[in-house]
Design a protein around this motif. Structure first.
Motif, PDB file in Angstrom:
ATOM      1  N   SER A   4     -78.716 -26.427   7.902  1.00 54.03           N
ATOM      2  CA  SER A   4     -79.226 -27.536   8.696  1.00 54.03           C
ATOM      3  C   SER A   4     -79.499 -27.144  10.148  1.00 54.03           C
ATOM      4  O   SER A   4     -79.705 -28.004  10.984  1.00 54.03           O
ATOM      5  N   SER A   5     -79.508 -25.863  10.433  1.00 58.13           N
ATOM      6  CA  SER A   5     -79.739 -25.384  11.792  1.00 58.13           C
ATOM      7  C   SER A   5     -81.186 -25.643  12.216  1.00 58.13           C
ATOM      8  O   SER A   5     -82.134 -25.395  11.469  1.00 58.13           O
ATOM      9  N   VAL A   6     -81.350 -26.140  13.429  1.00 52.39           N
ATOM     10  CA  VAL A   6     -82.687 -26.416  13.950  1.00 52.39           C
ATOM     11  C   VAL A   6     -83.447 -25.117  14.157  1.00 52.39           C
ATOM     12  O   VAL A   6     -84.655 -25.047  13.899  1.00 52.39           O
ATOM     13  N   ARG A   7     -82.754 -24.093  14.604  1.00 50.39           N
ATOM     14  CA  ARG A   7     -83.426 -22.788  14.799  1.00 50.39           C
ATOM     15  C   ARG A   7     -83.997 -22.253  13.497  1.00 50.39           C
ATOM     16  O   ARG A   7     -85.091 -21.699  13.475  1.00 50.39           O
ATOM     17  N   LEU A   8     -83.230 -22.407  12.413  1.00 50.30           N
ATOM     18  CA  LEU A   8     -83.704 -21.941  11.112  1.00 50.30           C
ATOM     19  C   LEU A   8     -84.988 -22.655  10.719  1.00 50.30           C
ATOM     20  O   LEU A   8     -85.977 -22.021  10.337  1.00 50.30           O
ATOM     21  N   TRP A   9     -85.010 -23.985  10.823  1.00 48.75           N
ATOM     22  CA  TRP A   9     -86.186 -24.735  10.426  1.00 48.75           C
ATOM     23  C   TRP A   9     -87.361 -24.491  11.366  1.00 48.75           C
ATOM     24  O   TRP A   9     -88.522 -24.462  10.917  1.00 48.75           O
ATOM     25  N   ALA A  10     -87.107 -24.309  12.644  1.00 47.10           N
ATOM     26  CA  ALA A  10     -88.199 -23.979  13.568  1.00 47.10           C
ATOM     27  C   ALA A  10     -88.794 -22.618  13.215  1.00 47.10           C
ATOM     28  O   ALA A  10     -90.019 -22.443  13.230  1.00 47.10           O
ATOM     29  N   SER A  11     -87.946 -21.660  12.872  1.00 50.50           N
ATOM     30  CA  SER A  11     -88.437 -20.343  12.472  1.00 50.50           C
ATOM     31  C   SER A  11     -89.244 -20.412  11.187  1.00 50.50           C
ATOM     32  O   SER A  11     -90.297 -19.777  11.068  1.00 50.50           O
ATOM     33  N   VAL A  12     -88.773 -21.201  10.235  1.00 56.21           N
ATOM     34  CA  VAL A  12     -89.517 -21.369   8.982  1.00 56.21           C
ATOM     35  C   VAL A  12     -90.883 -21.988   9.263  1.00 56.21           C
ATOM     36  O   VAL A  12     -91.903 -21.548   8.720  1.00 56.21           O
ATOM     37  N   GLY A  13     -90.904 -23.005  10.114  1.00 60.88           N
ATOM     38  CA  GLY A  13     -92.175 -23.640  10.450  1.00 60.88           C
ATOM     39  C   GLY A  13     -93.167 -22.684  11.091  1.00 60.88           C
ATOM     40  O   GLY A  13     -94.341 -22.651  10.736  1.00 60.88           O
ATOM     41  N   VAL A  14     -92.681 -21.877  12.021  1.00 58.48           N
ATOM     42  CA  VAL A  14     -93.564 -20.910  12.694  1.00 58.48           C
ATOM     43  C   VAL A  14     -94.066 -19.862  11.713  1.00 58.48           C
ATOM     44  O   VAL A  14     -95.250 -19.496  11.728  1.00 58.48           O
ATOM     45  N   LEU A  15     -93.203 -19.386  10.831  1.00 54.11           N
ATOM     46  CA  LEU A  15     -93.629 -18.377   9.857  1.00 54.11           C
ATOM     47  C   LEU A  15     -94.640 -18.943   8.863  1.00 54.11           C
ATOM     48  O   LEU A  15     -95.589 -18.253   8.481  1.00 54.11           O
ATOM     49  N   VAL A  16     -94.453 -20.174   8.450  1.00 57.63           N
ATOM     50  CA  VAL A  16     -95.408 -20.782   7.521  1.00 57.63           C
ATOM     51  C   VAL A  16     -96.754 -21.012   8.210  1.00 57.63           C
ATOM     52  O   VAL A  16     -97.808 -20.789   7.610  1.00 57.63           O
ATOM     53  N   ILE A  17     -96.723 -21.426   9.465  1.00 56.29           N
ATOM     54  CA  ILE A  17     -97.972 -21.562  10.218  1.00 56.29           C
ATOM     55  C   ILE A  17     -98.678 -20.213  10.318  1.00 56.29           C
ATOM     56  O   ILE A  17     -99.894 -20.104  10.115  1.00 56.29           O
ATOM     57  N   ALA A  18     -97.908 -19.177  10.626  1.00 49.30           N
ATOM     58  CA  ALA A  18     -98.502 -17.836  10.745  1.00 49.30           C
ATOM     59  C   ALA A  18     -99.097 -17.366   9.425  1.00 49.30           C
ATOM     60  O   ALA A  18    -100.117 -16.667   9.414  1.00 49.30           O
ATOM     61  N   ALA A  19     -98.485 -17.745   8.323  1.00 47.30           N
ATOM     62  CA  ALA A  19     -99.027 -17.357   7.020  1.00 47.30           C
ATOM     63  C   ALA A  19    -100.344 -18.066   6.722  1.00 47.30           C
ATOM     64  O   ALA A  19    -101.227 -17.507   6.062  1.00 47.30           O
ATOM     65  N   GLY A  20    -100.512 -19.281   7.203  1.00 47.23           N
ATOM     66  CA  GLY A  20    -101.723 -20.032   6.904  1.00 47.23           C
ATOM     67  C   GLY A  20    -102.848 -19.877   7.900  1.00 47.23           C
ATOM     68  O   GLY A  20    -103.990 -20.247   7.615  1.00 47.23           O
ATOM     69  N   MET A  21    -102.576 -19.329   9.075  1.00 46.37           N
ATOM     70  CA  MET A  21    -103.601 -19.260  10.122  1.00 46.37           C
ATOM     71  C   MET A  21    -104.833 -18.426   9.765  1.00 46.37           C
ATOM     72  O   MET A  21    -105.953 -18.836  10.096  1.00 46.37           O
ATOM     73  N   PRO A  22    -104.702 -17.288   9.099  1.00 47.70           N
ATOM     74  CA  PRO A  22    -105.941 -16.566   8.739  1.00 47.70           C
ATOM     75  C   PRO A  22    -106.863 -17.384   7.846  1.00 47.70           C
ATOM     76  O   PRO A  22    -108.086 -17.301   7.952  1.00 47.70           O
ATOM     77  N   TYR A  23    -106.270 -18.205   6.997  1.00 47.22           N
ATOM     78  CA  TYR A  23    -107.087 -19.048   6.126  1.00 47.22           C
ATOM     79  C   TYR A  23    -107.758 -20.169   6.910  1.00 47.22           C
ATOM     80  O   TYR A  23    -108.867 -20.581   6.585  1.00 47.22           O
ATOM     81  N   CYS A  24    -107.068 -20.662   7.939  1.00 49.18           N
ATOM     82  CA  CYS A  24    -107.696 -21.677   8.799  1.00 49.18           C
ATOM     83  C   CYS A  24    -108.906 -21.089   9.513  1.00 49.18           C
ATOM     84  O   CYS A  24    -109.945 -21.742   9.633  1.00 49.18           O
ATOM     85  N   ALA A  25    -108.762 -19.869   9.991  1.00 51.30           N
ATOM     86  CA  ALA A  25    -109.888 -19.204  10.650  1.00 51.30           C
ATOM     87  C   ALA A  25    -111.034 -18.991   9.662  1.00 51.30           C
ATOM     88  O   ALA A  25    -112.209 -19.154  10.012  1.00 51.30           O
TER      89      ALA A  25
END
Length: 80
Positions: A4-25
């Motif tokens: 339930s750590s906020v840092r963990l979920w923030a890191s997951v969110g950033v990594l998932v965004i990074a995984a999807g960004m090339p497809y957005c481009a």
């Protein structure tokens, strides 16, 4: 690290965004085709955009939770 750590979920969110960004481009550039009545996007690009959107949602929720928790602890710490 707790689940339930906020840092963990923030890191997951950033990594998932990074995984999807090339497809957005790609969706903005060459992966979308348009004719007179519709716009078509390739399936892998659409999934990448969806993944990026999920990452933004995770990051927004974890940020809102962090702000709420910080505000609540500061509010409780102030003596009356």
């Amino acid at each position: 690290m707790r689940f339930s750590s906020v840092r963990l979920w923030a890191s997951v969110g950033v990594l998932v965004i990074a995984a999807g960004m090339p497809y957005c481009a790609a969706a903005l550039g060459w992966a979308a085709t348009q004719d007179e009545t519709s716009i078509t996007v390739r399936a892998d690009v659409a999934v990448g955009v969806l993944v990026s959107w999920i990452g933004c949602t995770i990051l927004a929720i974890s940020g809102a939770y962090w702000m709420w928790r910080t505000w609540r602890t500061r509010r409780e710490a102030v003596p009356a």
